[in-house]
Design a protein around this motif. Structure first.
Motif, short mmCIF file in Angstrom:
data_model
loop_
_atom_site.label_atom_id
_atom_site.label_comp_id
_atom_site.label_asym_id
_atom_site.label_seq_id
_atom_site.Cartn_x
_atom_site.Cartn_y
_atom_site.Cartn_z
N LYS A 9 15.49 12.86 80.54
CA LYS A 9 14.94 11.70 81.25
C LYS A 9 16.06 11.04 82.04
O LYS A 9 17.14 10.79 81.50
CB LYS A 9 14.38 10.69 80.25
N ILE A 10 15.78 10.73 83.31
CA ILE A 10 16.75 9.99 84.12
C ILE A 10 16.30 8.55 84.33
O ILE A 10 17.10 7.65 84.51
CB ILE A 10 17.02 10.71 85.46
N LEU A 11 14.97 8.33 84.25
CA LEU A 11 14.41 7.00 84.43
C LEU A 11 13.14 6.87 83.58
O LEU A 11 12.35 7.81 83.53
CB LEU A 11 14.06 6.77 85.91
N SER A 12 12.97 5.74 82.91
CA SER A 12 11.77 5.52 82.10
C SER A 12 11.15 4.18 82.44
O SER A 12 11.81 3.14 82.38
CB SER A 12 12.12 5.53 80.60
N ILE A 13 9.87 4.21 82.80
CA ILE A 13 9.11 3.00 83.04
C ILE A 13 8.20 2.80 81.82
O ILE A 13 7.47 3.71 81.44
CB ILE A 13 8.27 3.12 84.33
N ALA A 29 -0.72 -6.21 90.57
CA ALA A 29 -0.57 -5.00 91.41
C ALA A 29 -0.29 -3.76 90.58
O ALA A 29 -0.70 -2.65 90.93
CB ALA A 29 0.54 -5.21 92.42
N ILE A 30 0.45 -3.92 89.48
CA ILE A 30 0.76 -2.80 88.57
C ILE A 30 0.26 -3.19 87.19
O ILE A 30 0.67 -4.22 86.64
CB ILE A 30 2.29 -2.51 88.54
N ARG A 31 -0.62 -2.34 86.62
CA ARG A 31 -1.34 -2.72 85.39
C ARG A 31 -0.93 -1.83 84.21
O ARG A 31 -1.55 -0.84 83.92
CB ARG A 31 -2.85 -2.62 85.62
N ASP A 32 0.18 -2.20 83.60
CA ASP A 32 0.61 -1.56 82.34
C ASP A 32 0.86 -0.06 82.52
O ASP A 32 0.21 0.78 81.89
CB ASP A 32 -0.44 -1.81 81.25
N ILE A 33 1.82 0.26 83.37
CA ILE A 33 2.17 1.66 83.67
C ILE A 33 3.35 2.12 82.82
O ILE A 33 4.33 1.39 82.66
CB ILE A 33 2.51 1.82 85.17
N SER A 34 3.25 3.33 82.30
CA SER A 34 4.39 4.00 81.65
C SER A 34 4.55 5.37 82.31
O SER A 34 3.57 6.08 82.51
CB SER A 34 4.16 4.16 80.15
N LEU A 35 5.80 5.71 82.65
CA LEU A 35 6.06 6.98 83.34
C LEU A 35 7.52 7.35 83.17
O LEU A 35 8.40 6.50 83.30
CB LEU A 35 5.74 6.82 84.83
N ASP A 36 7.77 8.63 82.87
CA ASP A 36 9.14 9.13 82.77
C ASP A 36 9.46 10.01 83.98
O ASP A 36 8.59 10.75 84.46
CB ASP A 36 9.32 9.97 81.50
N LEU A 37 10.70 9.91 84.45
CA LEU A 37 11.19 10.76 85.53
C LEU A 37 12.30 11.64 84.94
O LEU A 37 13.18 11.13 84.23
CB LEU A 37 11.75 9.89 86.66
N TYR A 38 12.23 12.94 85.23
CA TYR A 38 13.18 13.88 84.63
C TYR A 38 14.22 14.36 85.64
O TYR A 38 13.91 14.56 86.82
CB TYR A 38 12.43 15.09 84.03
N LYS A 39 15.43 14.52 85.15
CA LYS A 39 16.56 14.89 86.01
C LYS A 39 16.28 16.18 86.77
O LYS A 39 15.86 17.18 86.19
CB LYS A 39 17.81 15.06 85.14
N ALA A 233 1.78 12.27 89.87
CA ALA A 233 1.16 11.13 89.17
C ALA A 233 0.14 10.53 90.14
O ALA A 233 0.49 10.18 91.26
CB ALA A 233 2.22 10.10 88.79
N VAL A 234 -1.11 10.45 89.70
CA VAL A 234 -2.19 9.94 90.55
C VAL A 234 -2.42 8.47 90.21
O VAL A 234 -2.68 8.12 89.05
CB VAL A 234 -3.49 10.75 90.34
N MET A 235 -2.32 7.59 91.23
CA MET A 235 -2.47 6.15 91.02
C MET A 235 -3.79 5.64 91.56
O MET A 235 -4.24 6.07 92.64
CB MET A 235 -1.32 5.38 91.69
N TYR A 236 -4.39 4.72 90.83
CA TYR A 236 -5.58 4.04 91.30
C TYR A 236 -5.57 2.61 90.77
O TYR A 236 -5.40 2.40 89.56
CB TYR A 236 -6.86 4.75 90.83
N ALA A 237 -5.71 1.65 91.67
CA ALA A 237 -5.81 0.23 91.29
C ALA A 237 -4.69 -0.19 90.35
O ALA A 237 -4.93 -0.83 89.32
CB ALA A 237 -7.18 -0.05 90.68
N GLY A 238 -3.45 0.19 90.69
CA GLY A 238 -2.30 -0.26 89.92
C GLY A 238 -2.06 0.45 88.61
O GLY A 238 -1.29 -0.01 87.77
N ASP A 239 -2.73 1.59 88.40
CA ASP A 239 -2.59 2.34 87.15
C ASP A 239 -2.39 3.82 87.47
O ASP A 239 -2.89 4.32 88.49
CB ASP A 239 -3.84 2.15 86.30
N ILE A 240 -1.66 4.53 86.61
CA ILE A 240 -1.54 5.98 86.74
C ILE A 240 -2.64 6.59 85.89
O ILE A 240 -2.61 6.51 84.65
CB ILE A 240 -0.15 6.47 86.32
N ILE A 241 -3.64 7.18 86.56
CA ILE A 241 -4.82 7.64 85.83
C ILE A 241 -4.77 9.13 85.46
O ILE A 241 -5.54 9.58 84.63
CB ILE A 241 -6.11 7.30 86.62
#
Length: 352
Positions: A9-13, A29-39, A233-241
């Protein structure tokens, strides 16, 4: 969310909520998003305009508008929680040097009164500590790396002497000159014609390999994504669905919104028929959203979709979707016929 242990992991939301104060009201605008980005990976974030894609990446860069703020959650990069940064001094440690951005309109990023050589050189001086002839040679090398010819002549020219595609290359050179670990590309090809788009995407792919970059692409165009992304990552209405590897999203999508996005691709259109478009409009983010935000536009919506927000359902170690249709008790729903055919052909292609 899960991923194979071999990736770093390089970045974690984590549980990120971003709000804006507008005319006495609060917009989430952003509704409780969690997402990891990998190196080393290339992650695409896709969705309609207004889905929150740009707000999300601006929060990673500390570039939210003054009326925007992080209400909850963390953005972890190395040992820092970027959500806690309050001053420009804090952000200068990260912005450009660690995380750089390429925007969709190069003219707003370039100074019309300075030669492009001097503009790239500023980034080299600031972030690489080179001066004099070393800095000049580095700028020439960067110009070559982004596909500019006759570099000594181009060094002395001004932005108005370059085409749109060439200006975008210069903006990319400035971002790369900062020597970042993460490169965010916010709709980098939107203003360009199709031929130039393909060239810029290939250029970004080449630079990712040469400079060992981790890249994030922001786009509303799924066709662009297929060429550059490892994961979507597919986003809709401030969430990754929905999130998964590119093949998983393209050929095994599970959320009806992702089905709708793929159905909108021009290559799925039938000659003589109107191209598919998603009916209705996204929800009002000034109001509290109950259940699945896509429910009012979703022809497959269940009663629970209007009441309770779905959790992520795990489809594989890399593929997750927030839709009640994946609940064991949900009725079996098939994607539209055109998509089923597209999925089958795609699976054969990718497995072969």
């Amino acid at each position: 969310m899960g991923e194979t242990q071999t990736k770093t992991k390089i970045l974690s939301i984590e549980n990120l909520i971003i709000k804006f104060k507008l005319r006495g009201q609060v917009l989430t605008a952003i509704r409780d998003i969690s997402l990891d980005l990998y190196k080393g990976e290339s992650l695409a974030i896709v969705g309609e305009s207004g889905s929150g894609k740009s707000v999300l990446v601006k929060s990673i860069m500390g570039l939210l508008d003054k009326n925007g703020y992080i209400d909850q959650g963390k953005i972890i990069y190395k040992d820092d929680d970027l959500s806690q940064f309050k001053t420009e001094k804090d952000w200068l440690k990260i912005r450009g040097k660690e995380i750089a951005m390429v925007t969709q309109d190069p003219m707003t990023s370039l100074n019309p009164l300075k030669t492009i050589g001097k503009q790239i050189e500023e980034a080299v001086l600031l972030h690489q500590g080179l001066t004099g002839n070393e800095a000049y040679e580095k700028v020439l090398q960067l110009l070559r790396d982004v596909g500019i010819y006759d570099v000594e002549k181009r060094y002395k020219q001004y932005p108005h002497e370059f085409s749109g595609g060439m200006r975008q290359r210069i903006v990319i050179a400035i971002a790369i000159a900062c020597n970042p670990k993460i490169l965010i590309c916010d709709e980098p090809t939107t203003a360009l014609d199709v031929t130039i788009q393909a060239q810029i995407l290939q250029l970004l792919k080449n630079l990712q390999e040469k400079y060992l970059l981790t890249t994030i692409y922001i786009t509303h165009d799924l066709g662009v994504v297929a060429k550059v992304a490892d994961r979507i990552a597919v986003m809709y209405a401030g969430d990754i669905i929905e999130v998964g590897k590119t093949d998983e999203i393209f050929f095994n999508a599970q959320h009806p919104y992702t089905w709708a996005l793929i159905s909108s691709l021009p290559q799925l259109g039938v000659k003589g028929e109107v191209l598919y478009s998603i009916k209705g409009t996204p929800p009002n983010l000034f109001k509290e959203i109950k259940g699945d935000a896509f429910a009012p536009r979703n022809p497959y919506a269940l009663k629970i979709d209007y009441v309770e927000r779905p959790p992520y359902f795990k489809l594989s170690e890399t593929h997750f979707a927030k839709t009640w249709l994946l609940h064991p008790s949900a009725p079996k729903v098939e994607p539209p016929e055109t998509l089923k055919k597209f999925f089958e052909e795609g699976r054969q292609y990718t497995n072969g």
